[in-house]
Design an enzyme around this catalytic site. Structure first.
Site, short mmCIF file in Angstrom:
data_model
loop_
_atom_site.label_atom_id
_atom_site.label_comp_id
_atom_site.label_asym_id
_atom_site.label_seq_id
_atom_site.Cartn_x
_atom_site.Cartn_y
_atom_site.Cartn_z
N HIS A 117 0.96 -1.06 -0.06
CA HIS A 117 0.12 0.08 0.12
C HIS A 117 0.95 1.30 0.01
CE1 HIS A 117 -3.48 2.76 0.52
NE2 HIS A 117 -2.93 3.01 1.72
N ASP A 174 -4.02 9.06 2.92
CA ASP A 174 -4.15 7.46 2.98
C ASP A 174 -5.32 7.15 2.18
OD1 ASP A 174 -4.24 4.85 2.94
OD2 ASP A 174 -3.53 4.80 5.12
N CYS A 192 -3.70 2.73 -5.18
CA CYS A 192 -3.27 3.56 -4.13
C CYS A 192 -2.19 4.67 -4.57
CB CYS A 192 -2.70 2.70 -2.86
SG CYS A 192 -1.65 1.25 -3.25
#
Length: 244
Positions: free
Chosen positions: A126, A143, A185
């Site tokens: 991630h 995030d 991501c």
């Protein structure tokens, strides 16, 4: 030309060398370090004297093609490999000679991931983005799968605090745009980096307070992937044309 293997070179752009594997993952998978580093190096063509109207009209940025047009903007875009090395090094002060000189820097962008094993190339699962405002003593964390990278962000902020010799307050921005799958991501890191740099930091007047929230920012991941692939293919075609 035969079919390229994943490890074959695809494009070199200044300090970044993209491999065929980088291109394949850019289409619909997890972005590699190289892809994010390329995005930091480039987007489109610079203008000699860009204005605010240019920012609205022309989709270009980052280090090579944009920040050079703003000599008074002391902003650093740290490469993913350097961010990773920073986190893995017990004493970040030992990296001072390898890292940029932050003595006059106002803001530092750090793409970070959750890899903890330095022996695994392209490790982790991630990406998220840490933006350190040195002038304010704040590290903003974006995030897209909040709070997946909270511990990585905290560790990176701690290392940066030591490196800068300045206390940093970590602000985990819970209102950051959220991805809808498990592979976008890195794309979110790239587009938020672009928006924060061009849409906020470089637009601000000296001394102006800037809101760093990305709440309600719409992210079209597929569009960003196509844009990056288009840029890369244009460079590749131009390189082939020049070699003829």
């Amino acid at each position: 030309m035969g079919k390229l293997k994943p490890e074959d070179p695809y494009l070199s752009y200044f300090d970044v060398r993209l491999m065929k594997e980088d291109i394949d993952t850019l289409k619909d998978d997890w972005l590699t370090d190289n892809s994010i580093a390329f995005w930091e190096e480039y987007e489109c063509c610079p203008l000699p004297n860009p204005t605010r109207a240019d920012l609205d009209a022309t989709p270009r940025y980052l280090e090579r093609e944009y920040l050079t047009q703003y000599p008074n903007a002391h902003i650093v875009l740290l490469r993913p490999s350097m961010s990773f090395m920073l986190v893995q090094t017990p004493d970040p002060l030992t990296l001072k000679e390898a890292l940029p000189d932050f003595s006059r820097t106002s803001h530092i962008f750090l793409p970070i991931n959750d890899c903890r094993n330095p022996a695994i190339a392209e490790g982790g699962s991630h990406w998220s983005l840490l933006l350190v405002s040195v002038v304010d003593g704040v590290a903003f964390h974006y995030d897209s799968m909040h709070p997946s990278n909270a511990s990585s962000a905290a560790l990176t902020a701690e290392k940066m605090s030591t490196l800068l010799g300045k206390k940093l307050i970590l602000k985990d921005l819970e209102d950051s745009p959220q991805q809808e799958n498990s592979s976008d991501c890195g794309v979110f890191v790239c587009i938020l980096m672009k928006h924060l740099l061009l849409g906020k930091l470089l637009r601000a007047a000296r001394g102006e307070k800037i809101g760093m929230s990305m709440a309600n920012k719409q992210v079209d991941a597929n569009k960003v992937r196509k844009e990056m692939l288009g840029i890369i293919e244009n460079f590749r075609r131009e390189g082939e044309r020049r070699r003829r």
